[in-house]
Scaffold this active site. Structure first.
Site, PDB file in Angstrom:
ATOM      1  N   ASN A   6       0.858  -1.188   0.000  1.00 29.22           N
ATOM      2  CA  ASN A   6       0.000   0.000   0.000  1.00 29.22           C
ATOM      3  C   ASN A   6       0.902   1.249   0.000  1.00 29.22           C
ATOM      4  O   ASN A   6       1.728   1.424   0.895  1.00 29.22           O
ATOM      5  CB  ASN A   6      -0.896  -0.031   1.247  1.00 29.22           C
ATOM      6  CG  ASN A   6      -1.831   1.159   1.316  1.00 29.22           C
ATOM      7  OD1 ASN A   6      -1.423   2.291   1.080  1.00 29.22           O
ATOM      8  ND2 ASN A   6      -3.078   0.925   1.657  1.00 29.22           N
ATOM      9  N   ASP A   8      -0.079   4.504  -0.043  1.00 29.67           N
ATOM     10  CA  ASP A   8      -0.761   5.746   0.350  1.00 29.67           C
ATOM     11  C   ASP A   8       0.171   6.781   0.977  1.00 29.67           C
ATOM     12  O   ASP A   8       0.068   7.973   0.708  1.00 29.67           O
ATOM     13  CB  ASP A   8      -1.850   5.468   1.399  1.00 29.67           C
ATOM     14  CG  ASP A   8      -3.049   4.768   0.815  1.00 29.67           C
ATOM     15  OD1 ASP A   8      -3.139   4.668  -0.413  1.00 29.67           O
ATOM     16  OD2 ASP A   8      -3.889   4.309   1.613  1.00 29.67           O
ATOM     17  N   ARG A  17       3.564  18.799   1.600  1.00 25.58           N
ATOM     18  CA  ARG A  17       4.174  20.004   1.027  1.00 25.58           C
ATOM     19  C   ARG A  17       3.525  20.409  -0.298  1.00 25.58           C
ATOM     20  O   ARG A  17       4.039  21.271  -0.990  1.00 25.58           O
ATOM     21  CB  ARG A  17       5.677  19.737   0.769  1.00 25.58           C
ATOM     22  CG  ARG A  17       6.539  19.800   2.008  1.00 25.58           C
ATOM     23  CD  ARG A  17       6.729  21.251   2.431  1.00 25.58           C
ATOM     24  NE  ARG A  17       7.551  21.346   3.620  1.00 25.58           N
ATOM     25  CZ  ARG A  17       8.860  21.638   3.610  1.00 25.58           C
ATOM     26  NH1 ARG A  17       9.499  21.827   2.479  1.00 25.58           N
ATOM     27  NH2 ARG A  17       9.514  21.724   4.734  1.00 25.58           N
ATOM     28  N   ARG A  48      -6.935  13.108   0.784  1.00 24.90           N
ATOM     29  CA  ARG A  48      -5.820  13.548   1.632  1.00 24.90           C
ATOM     30  C   ARG A  48      -4.473  12.962   1.188  1.00 24.90           C
ATOM     31  O   ARG A  48      -3.437  13.468   1.554  1.00 24.90           O
ATOM     32  CB  ARG A  48      -6.083  13.206   3.091  1.00 24.90           C
ATOM     33  CG  ARG A  48      -6.028  11.727   3.384  1.00 24.90           C
ATOM     34  CD  ARG A  48      -6.048  11.470   4.857  1.00 24.90           C
ATOM     35  NE  ARG A  48      -7.401  11.501   5.379  1.00 24.90           N
ATOM     36  CZ  ARG A  48      -7.762  10.841   6.481  1.00 24.90           C
ATOM     37  NH1 ARG A  48      -6.873  10.164   7.157  1.00 24.90           N
ATOM     38  NH2 ARG A  48      -9.000  10.862   6.893  1.00 24.90           N
ATOM     39  N   HIS A  49      -4.512  11.862   0.434  1.00 22.35           N
ATOM     40  CA  HIS A  49      -3.236  11.353  -0.103  1.00 22.35           C
ATOM     41  C   HIS A  49      -3.345  11.000  -1.590  1.00 22.35           C
ATOM     42  O   HIS A  49      -2.860  11.746  -2.421  1.00 22.35           O
ATOM     43  CB  HIS A  49      -2.630  10.223   0.755  1.00 22.35           C
ATOM     44  CG  HIS A  49      -3.590   9.235   1.345  1.00 22.35           C
ATOM     45  ND1 HIS A  49      -4.510   8.544   0.604  1.00 22.35           N
ATOM     46  CD2 HIS A  49      -3.741   8.820   2.627  1.00 22.35           C
ATOM     47  CE1 HIS A  49      -5.189   7.733   1.392  1.00 22.35           C
ATOM     48  NE2 HIS A  49      -4.763   7.879   2.634  1.00 22.35           N
ATOM     49  N   THR A  99      -6.943   6.438  10.222  1.00 24.91           N
ATOM     50  CA  THR A  99      -6.868   5.334   9.260  1.00 24.91           C
ATOM     51  C   THR A  99      -8.178   4.554   9.364  1.00 24.91           C
ATOM     52  O   THR A  99      -9.022   4.850  10.217  1.00 24.91           O
ATOM     53  CB  THR A  99      -5.633   4.440   9.546  1.00 24.91           C
ATOM     54  OG1 THR A  99      -5.564   3.404   8.563  1.00 24.91           O
ATOM     55  CG2 THR A  99      -5.675   3.812  10.928  1.00 24.91           C
ATOM     56  N   GLY A 191      -2.290  -2.723   9.918  1.00 30.30           N
ATOM     57  CA  GLY A 191      -1.453  -2.679  11.116  1.00 30.30           C
ATOM     58  C   GLY A 191      -0.375  -3.751  11.177  1.00 30.30           C
ATOM     59  O   GLY A 191       0.316  -3.871  12.193  1.00 30.30           O
ATOM     60  N   GLY A 212       1.178  -1.487   4.297  1.00 29.35           N
ATOM     61  CA  GLY A 212       1.617  -0.178   3.845  1.00 29.35           C
ATOM     62  C   GLY A 212       2.501   0.534   4.839  1.00 29.35           C
ATOM     63  O   GLY A 212       3.714   0.647   4.664  1.00 29.35           O
TER      64      GLY A 212
HETATM   65  N1  PXP Z   1      -6.071  -2.891   4.296  1.00 26.42           N
HETATM   66  C1  PXP Z   1      -6.959  -1.876   4.368  1.00 26.42           C
HETATM   67  C2  PXP Z   1      -8.376  -2.140   4.030  1.00 26.42           C
HETATM   68  C3  PXP Z   1      -6.551  -0.588   4.733  1.00 26.42           C
HETATM   69  O1  PXP Z   1      -7.452   0.416   4.803  1.00 26.42           O
HETATM   70  C4  PXP Z   1      -5.185  -0.365   5.002  1.00 26.42           C
HETATM   71  C5  PXP Z   1      -4.722   1.015   5.344  1.00 26.42           C
HETATM   72  O2  PXP Z   1      -4.938   1.872   4.275  1.00 26.42           O
HETATM   73  C6  PXP Z   1      -4.290  -1.452   4.911  1.00 26.42           C
HETATM   74  C7  PXP Z   1      -4.775  -2.709   4.582  1.00 26.42           C
HETATM   75  C8  PXP Z   1      -2.844  -1.297   5.172  1.00 26.42           C
HETATM   76  O3  PXP Z   1      -2.654  -1.023   6.525  1.00 26.42           O
HETATM   77  P1  PXP Z   1      -1.236  -0.540   7.039  1.00 26.42           P
HETATM   78  O4  PXP Z   1      -0.932   0.746   6.348  1.00 26.42           O
HETATM   79  O5  PXP Z   1      -1.433  -0.410   8.508  1.00 26.42           O
HETATM   80  O6  PXP Z   1      -0.260  -1.623   6.667  1.00 26.42           O
END
Ligand code: PXP
Length: 236
Positions: A6, A8, A17, A48-49, A99, A191, A212
């Site tokens: 991920n 993001d 910035r 936001r991202h 989140t 997480g 992510g």
């Molecule tokens: N899965 C979903 C549905 C999420 O919303 C997120 C966070 O955007 C993730 C996985 C990834 O989580 P993390 O950034 O904590 O690894």
């Protein structure tokens, strides 16, 4: 066992910035080169991202799978039908949350979601639902004929190692078994990090992880030496 990355928070940094860097699309291409099986990003109502421009460039450039997380709204459906990602992951979304908080309540939203899911699938987009490790929720996902589910590991990830976390781990394992038996492909995420991934990675039914924050946080640390050396080189 596959890893989708991920991206993001590369975009979060860029937006801090309102800059052109770091370019999340470049991060996606490098993640692929490093072995990621897919790229995930979440387009939020407040942008936001990730922005539409990122989705278009990702769609054109990545060679693995593009999975876009989004709320089940008309605005987002329009974006999905324009971009045609490989997968849409339907997630709950609150305006001011830091989140995603918890899985989507598919039992409560079943009637509203059925036509939404069908219209994405008609365009050959796979539909995933981000869901808590609850048997009832997972059964409802199967009734909605989604292609896959992503089990929310967020509660597990928030717990310290110990009895409560072991219980959360078992709930995830049982949920993965239930989903697998119902014919759903099982993914997991939220997480997960370098310390808590092992027990979850050992669950056979989970075929893919979506990670992510932990990867991006580590990349900013392991890259600092080279970034400083590159700047010193220019100063010399
Ligand atoms: N899965 C979903 C549905 C999420 O919303 C997120 C966070 O955007 C993730 C996985 C990834 O989580 P993390 O950034 O904590 O690894």
């Amino acid at each position: 066992m596959r890893l989708s990355v991920n991206i993001d928070h590369f975009a979060t940094l860029r937006e801090a910035r309102k800059s052109k860097v770091p370019e999340p699309v470049l991060a996606a291409l490098l993640a692929e080169q490093a072995g990621a099986s897919g790229i995930v990003c979440h387009i939020r109502g407040d942008r936001r991202h990730i922005r539409e421009r990122d989705l278009r460039l990702l769609r054109q450039s990545i060679k693995t799978k593009l999975n876009i997380e989004m709320a089940a709204t008309e605005e987002m459906k329009k974006i999905a039908l324009d971009i045609i990602p490989d997968t849409v992951s339907l997630v709950p979304e609150e305006e001011h949350e830091i989140t995603t908080q918890g899985g989507l309540d598919v039992i409560k939203n079943k009637e509203r979601m059925a036509p939404h899911i069908r219209s994405l699938q008609q365009k050959r987009i796979k539909v995933s639902i981000f869901v808590d490790p609850s048997e009832e929720q997972i059964k409802t996902c199967a009734e909605l004929n989604v292609d896959l589910i992503e089990i929310n590991t967020g509660r597990y990830a928030d717990l310290e190692a110990g009895a409560e976390r072991n219980k959360a781990e078992k709930e995830i394992a049982n949920a993965a078994k239930t989903a697998h038996k119902l014919g759903l492909e099982v993914h997991a995420g939220h997480g997960l990090d370098y310390w808590n991934i092992r027990p979850i990675a050992a669950i056979q039914e989970i075929k893919e992880f979506s990670i992510g924050f932990a990867i991006i946080a580590r990349s900013s640390i392991v890259g600092i030496e080279k970034a400083v050396k590159d700047m010193l080189h220019l100063l010399e």
